[in-house]
Design an enzyme around this catalytic site. Structure first.
Site, short mmCIF file in Angstrom:
data_model
loop_
_atom_site.label_atom_id
_atom_site.label_comp_id
_atom_site.label_asym_id
_atom_site.label_seq_id
_atom_site.Cartn_x
_atom_site.Cartn_y
_atom_site.Cartn_z
N HIS A 70 2.72 48.17 53.81
CA HIS A 70 3.29 49.07 52.96
C HIS A 70 2.05 50.21 52.46
O HIS A 70 1.37 50.12 51.60
CB HIS A 70 3.69 48.16 51.49
CG HIS A 70 4.87 47.84 51.57
ND1 HIS A 70 6.25 48.38 50.96
CD2 HIS A 70 5.34 46.67 51.72
CE1 HIS A 70 7.34 47.75 51.07
NE2 HIS A 70 6.80 46.59 51.57
N CYS A 93 8.14 48.67 56.32
CA CYS A 93 8.67 47.42 55.99
C CYS A 93 10.08 47.10 56.18
O CYS A 93 10.44 47.04 57.48
CB CYS A 93 8.83 47.00 54.51
SG CYS A 93 8.62 45.15 54.03
N GLU A 129 2.16 53.06 51.29
CA GLU A 129 2.34 53.72 49.93
C GLU A 129 1.91 52.97 48.70
O GLU A 129 1.57 53.51 47.73
CB GLU A 129 3.88 53.79 49.68
CG GLU A 129 4.54 52.82 49.06
CD GLU A 129 5.09 51.72 50.17
OE1 GLU A 129 5.47 50.87 49.64
OE2 GLU A 129 4.94 51.84 51.32
#
Length: 227
Positions: A194, A94, A196
């Site tokens: 993202h 990001c 994660e």
């Protein structure tokens, strides 16, 4: 047993936990800081998401950039330049994806259109990411990991514009926003989504598994560490 690469994670104090968890659970050793000094004793660099980069860093006046943190910009640009020069693996996520582009001489769109925000910008009221399909170019890393078309999360209002030196666009949103990059010759990867928040304890049914990307990055770091 495979060695555990030491990963330098750079991000905000309140925003690093998911990255630390992903690295630790997928076989790496997270070493996580806000504005870390330029230390080359790590096997790879992970640039986290967060607020916007000061547009002065890519030669523009502020036309929609928010939450600027000059100290973080400076620390991460120095780190990125050093890790690029050393040929060490870097994963940008990001803001980190955008930081990579700026560090290599590229520029950003400071504010995508209101129409595109409907598909790409985090919903603060519902506190959820948007989810949308993306396309990956054949032969790219992301195509190898996830196929030609797949779904990812989304939480951004800025995007890449002019690409930095050596970078190639390899993934696009349905509207043409560049959402994935890789370097022509160095182990450098950037994604606008993202991962994660798409893996481990945050695995979700409506996107691909972000663990695949983290495992690939950690494998690159192991290979670098062992020459």
């Amino acid at each position: 047993m495979a060695s555990s690469p030491r990963i330098l994670i750079s991000g905000s104090d309140e925003g690093r936990a998911n990255y630390e968890t992903a690295v630790a659970q997928l076989g790496g050793t997270p070493c996580s800081f806000y504005c870390p000094p330029c230390n080359m004793d790590y096997d790879g660099l992970l640039l986290c998401g967060g607020d916007d980069i000061d547009p002065i860093r890519f030669g523009q006046e502020n036309k929609g950039s928010e939450g600027i943190d000059p100290a973080r910009d400076q620390a991460e640009l120095v780190l990125t330049s050093a890790y690029v020069a050393a040929g060490k693996p870097i994963l940008g996520i990001c803001r980190g994806h955008q930081l990579l582009n700026v560090a290599l001489g590229g520029s950003l769109l400071q504010d995508i259109s209101p129409q595109l925000r409907l598909f790409h910008t985090h919903d603060p009221i519902a506190d959820v990411d948007k989810v949308h399909p993306v396309r990956a170019s054949e032969g790219s890393l992301l195509h190898t990991l996830y196929g030609p078309v797949f779904s990812v999360n989304s939480a951004h209002h800025q995007a890449l514009d002019r690409l930095g030196e050596g970078l190639v666009a390899v993934q696009w949103s349905e509207s043409g926003i560049v959402e994935g990059i890789q370097h022509k010759s160095l182990p450098i990867i950037g994604v606008q989504f993202h991962p994660e928040r798409m893996c481990c304890r945050n695995l979700r049914a409506d996107t691909v598994d972000g663990a695949f990307l983290f495992r690939h990055f950690l494998d690159l770091c192991r290979k670098y560490a062992h020459g």
